[in-house]
Design an enzyme around this catalytic site. Sequence first.
Site, PDB file in Angstrom:
ATOM      1  N   GLY A 111      66.038  63.289  53.677  1.00 48.71           N
ATOM      2  CA  GLY A 111      66.833  64.304  54.355  1.00 48.71           C
ATOM      3  C   GLY A 111      66.408  65.705  53.945  1.00 48.71           C
ATOM      4  O   GLY A 111      65.230  65.975  53.751  1.00 48.71           O
TER       5      GLY A 111
ATOM      6  N   SER B 252      39.861  61.110  62.989  1.00 47.25           N
ATOM      7  CA  SER B 252      40.350  59.864  63.603  1.00 47.25           C
ATOM      8  C   SER B 252      39.632  59.596  64.919  1.00 47.25           C
ATOM      9  O   SER B 252      39.343  58.441  65.262  1.00 47.25           O
ATOM     10  CB  SER B 252      41.858  59.959  63.849  1.00 47.25           C
ATOM     11  OG  SER B 252      42.575  59.919  62.621  1.00 47.25           O
TER      12      SER B 252
ATOM     13  N   GLU C 238      35.792  63.427  56.345  1.00 52.33           N
ATOM     14  CA  GLU C 238      34.973  62.202  56.353  1.00 52.33           C
ATOM     15  C   GLU C 238      34.958  61.538  57.732  1.00 52.33           C
ATOM     16  O   GLU C 238      34.914  60.322  57.852  1.00 52.33           O
ATOM     17  CB  GLU C 238      35.484  61.203  55.311  1.00 52.33           C
ATOM     18  CG  GLU C 238      35.256  61.638  53.893  1.00 52.33           C
ATOM     19  CD  GLU C 238      34.078  60.943  53.265  1.00 52.33           C
ATOM     20  OE1 GLU C 238      33.337  60.239  53.959  1.00 52.33           O
ATOM     21  OE2 GLU C 238      33.905  61.126  52.059  1.00 52.33           O
TER      22      GLU C 238
END
Length: 381
Positions: free
Chosen positions: A340, A367, A364
Amino acid sequence: MEFSLSKEQKMIQEMVRDFAQKEIKPVAIELDREARFSQELFEKIGKLGLLGIPFPEKYGGSGADTVSYAIAVEEIGKVCGGTGLSYAAAVSLGASPIYYFGTEEQKQKFLVPLASGEGIAAFGLTEPNAGSDAGGTKTTAVLQGDEYVINGEKCWITNGTHALTVTVTAVTGKDERGKNIISALIVPKDTPGMTITSPYDKMGVRASETTQIVLEDVRVPKENILGDSQKGFKQFLYTLDGGRISIAALAVGLAQGAFEKALQYSKERKQFGSPISSFQAIQFKLADMAMEIELARNMVYKAAWLKDQGLPFTKESAYAKLFATEMAFRTCNQAIQIHGGYGYMREYEVERFLRDAKLLEIGEGTSEIQRLVISRQLGCR
């Protein structure tokens, strides 16, 4: 495939976990706040033998395997993503290319000090206009007599300032088709003409130094060319395949660290008269987090095992890197949600884990690049 750890692997896990908890964890918040790379920590990491885990004893290493190295990265990442990143880069990108492709003389001269813990190294691939398109390298190296003269610029280079050596990629000529030949060259620290600065104020992994390297008429002996001068591009692709295993392991460590904090908090925090861990909404979050961490860890171990067996692992390292890094971001984000309002506060640390995790989806190979690598491994063209 059975991934029960060997006695040696468990010993490494316990040793690194103990070191990380006692030495790294107490200073992690401070290093992040000050954006400070800790030379003191890396001297201790070197003395412990961690910088040489995957290298043979004859080069000053520990003679362990890639799985053991992945375990070490995870345990460091569990407490500090920045320290974990610098450690992973020092081994996978700094020292490993010299081990993979170096001559015996290069290994004795450059690898032994790294593997034995005397210092760390860096790998200079990325340029201002050559990130995902690494083939677009503009840095050049021209052979003049017995020396290569290097000119160019590298950016986003981990460990540059403290590196004993920087292995840089550069265009050294043209092949028969007129395409650039990219070679790798070892440049020792303090070589005249090499300027290293740290101008970046980063969102996360702030305990890791990220540098800019400018090379102006930098001269190195022709013996410093790494491996086959015609195959520099293939060499760094192989290096990146190995590096992706360590980034995936780092992602698992970050996720595990955030998960453990969320699990502990959920048992202590009471709302409506009960600990929030008794609420199904929180239970399901924790169940998903635990499951995804375990899946990612198994992918890391498999890719590392394949590499150790000398089997193809390009696809599996991309699987591990892609899944583990995206999983880490999801897990760290949910850890904040479980905390929270407290999760948004620095002292509870889960916000740091999220900031650190984001870089792992970019470095590296992004995605998107991992998905490209995987699709090509599947035969898509």
